[in-house]
Design a protein around this motif. Structure first.
Motif, short mmCIF file in Angstrom:
data_model
loop_
_atom_site.label_atom_id
_atom_site.label_comp_id
_atom_site.label_asym_id
_atom_site.label_seq_id
_atom_site.Cartn_x
_atom_site.Cartn_y
_atom_site.Cartn_z
N THR A 1 -6.14 0.37 -2.08
CA THR A 1 -4.76 0.77 -1.71
C THR A 1 -4.27 1.59 -2.66
O THR A 1 -3.58 2.93 -2.22
N LEU B 1 -3.44 5.62 -1.90
CA LEU B 1 -2.13 6.07 -2.20
C LEU B 1 -2.33 7.20 -3.10
O LEU B 1 -1.18 8.22 -2.89
N ASN C 1 6.35 -2.05 2.23
CA ASN C 1 4.66 -2.82 2.53
C ASN C 1 4.01 -2.50 1.60
O ASN C 1 2.88 -3.04 1.20
N THR C 2 3.69 -1.05 1.22
CA THR C 2 2.95 -0.49 -0.15
C THR C 2 2.91 -1.23 -1.18
O THR C 2 2.18 -1.80 -1.78
N GLU D 1 1.70 -4.73 -1.19
CA GLU D 1 0.40 -4.78 -1.54
C GLU D 1 -0.14 -4.67 -3.16
O GLU D 1 -1.00 -5.25 -3.45
#
Length: 474
Positions: free
Chosen positions: A10, A14, A100-101, A104
């Motif tokens: 993730t 990103l 949401n990011t 995580e």
């Protein structure tokens, strides 16, 4: 709070999007520079978190005393918890990072108000047999745009972490009241064998988060399975008291009731809070609290929203009938609890009004059925409940305190038949609400009671009376 295995994936994804100028939350207020700085800060934090857990593992491997090992583990959990609290507190721009990011990357739960002025971060600090100990931190944006960090008043004593709590925030609703924005925070807890949901009201005022008393104690006190509370601590059962102001209320259900999942929602279009109390009869367990502009509180909705003229007529008829019926029963209760019970003439008058209810308000079919039952019970020196039917088959109350509270639902069966659910207050053993239903039919230019306690999928008293007649005449 262990790092998720896909954290690196993730993070790299990103970073690639940021470097390439393809920020996933393109309409967000964060600049590319701010986003890169936050991602780097999160990366550094995760390194410190991993280091703390690695040190814990090494210490635990060397510790031979089980009690000392458990204490060491708990203390380390608190220390690593503090790392996250400090990280959030020291990075106010996280408030604008996409939910949401960030969930995580940090491996926590995040909810943000629709206007993005309030955000909750929550995670499980530790688990025990009865409930999860939850940590929760709030960020909020003041009127001048400054972002502050704080936490709620803790459920635990002062010796515990100030951000320790019991309930996990799950949703935030907004309500505008005379130019002031109110936030309704919905929360959840698994407490032993019960799950609880609660809702409370807060606002941002003069740079601080304040608690708002917005619930009418007259309406809420006494609802089965409902707890109300006048502060922000774990809700206590105050059903025998009347606090001066109500911050919120909660309700719960046994987790072993597989057929029922409690729901607590807010309808912004109607400015109403809706919730279910039990799975016994859905039409009778739903309750609705409507926001009242005059009192600035949520009060029990007394009549369902409808523009159908027949439904309104039927509902108003039931309201008038039950108000009069409860008044008659209250007079009996008053008589039974006073010295006037020895006044034979007055006693006969009061009881006569109760016994007249069927003739005043019931259908010809109901009266004919009851006449047959009364004849058979007299002949056979038998007994079948009569006046108790008017009170859901219950006996009298513990004093003249019964009151009709609301018409809950009006259900059309056919053009000549309607089923009406209502709630009334009674004081048997404690302050309780009871729900009941009447089947109404149109005859003699008005609406009359044709049955009691009939449900959508179940039979009422009339069928039981008819079964008694059939069995007795065999």
């Amino acid at each position: 709070m262990k790092a998720r295995p896909f954290f690196k994936t993730t993070l790299f994804t990103l970073l690639f999007m940021l470097i390439g100028g393809q920020w996933a939350w393109a309409n967000g207020p964060l600049s590319k520079k701010d986003s890169l700085e936050l991602v780097k800060a999160i990366k550094d934090y995760k390194k410190s978190e991993k280091k703390a857990y690695d040190e814990l593992d090494n210490k635990l491997k060397k510790e031979t005393n089980a009690e000392q090992a458990e204490m060491l583990s708990n203390n380390t959990d608190m220390e690593t918890d503090k790392l996250l609290v400090n990280f959030i507190s020291n990075h106010p721009k996280l408030m604008d990072f996409p939910d949401n990011t960030l969930e995580e990357l940090l491996d926590i739960d995040i909810i943000t108000s629709p206007d993005r002025r309030i955000r909750y971060y929550s995670w499980v600090l530790s688990e025990n047999e009865k409930y999860d100990e939850v940590s929760r931190v709030m960020q909020y944006r003041t009127d001048d745009g400054k972002i502050e960090t704080c936490w709620d008043i803790p459920f635990y004593d002062e010796a515990m972490l100030p951000w320790s709590y019991a309930f996990t925030p799950t949703e935030i609703y907004t309500l505008n009241n005379h130019g002031k924005r109110i936030y309704l925070v919905k929360e959840f807890i698994l407490d032993d064998a019960f799950t609880y949901e609660q809702i409370r009201a807060i606002a941002i005022d003069k740079g601080k988060v304040t608690k708002i008393p917005m619930f009418d104690s007259e309406d809420i006190i006494g609802l089965n399975n409902i707890n109300i509370y006048a502060n922000d601590l774990y809700p206590n059962d105050l059903s025998h008291e009347k606090p001066s102001s109500i911050i919120g209320f909660s309700f719960g259900t046994n987790i072993f009731d597989d057929d029922f999942e409690p729901t607590l929602t807010y309808d912004p279009s109607m400015r109403e809070i809706h919730f279910d109390l039990s799975s016994d009869e859905p039409y009778k367990s739903q309750k609705h609290f409507k926001f009242d502009d005059k009192s600035n509180t949520f009060v029990l909705r007394t009549f369902p929203p409808t523009t159908d003229t027949t439904e309104i007529t039927v509902g108003q008829r039931v309201k008038a009938i039950m108000e009069d019926a409860l008044d008659r029963f209250n007079q009996v209760d008053a008589l039974l609890s006073s010295d006037d019970e020895n006044n034979e003439k007055e006693s006969e008058k009061v009881w006569e009004r109760v016994n007249q209810l069927d003739n005043d308000y019931c259908s010809e079919s109901w009266k004919e059925t009851m006449s047959k039952v009364n004849t058979l019970t007299t002949q056979n020196e038998d007994y079948f409940p009569d006046s108790g039917i008017w009170l859901s088959g219950q006996e009298f109350s513990d004093g003249p305190n019964m009151k009709l509270l609301c018409i809950d639902k009006i259900q059309k069966i056919d053009n000549n038949t309607y089923l009406v659910f209502y709630t009334f207050k009674r004081y048997k053993y404690e302050n309780l609400y009871e729900t009941a239903s009447l089947t109404m039919v149109c005859e003699r230019d008005n609406w009359y009671v044709d049955d009691f306690e009939q449900g959508i999928y179940e039979e009422g008293w009339k069928k039981q009376l008819q079964n008694y007649i059939n069995e007795t005449l065999k």
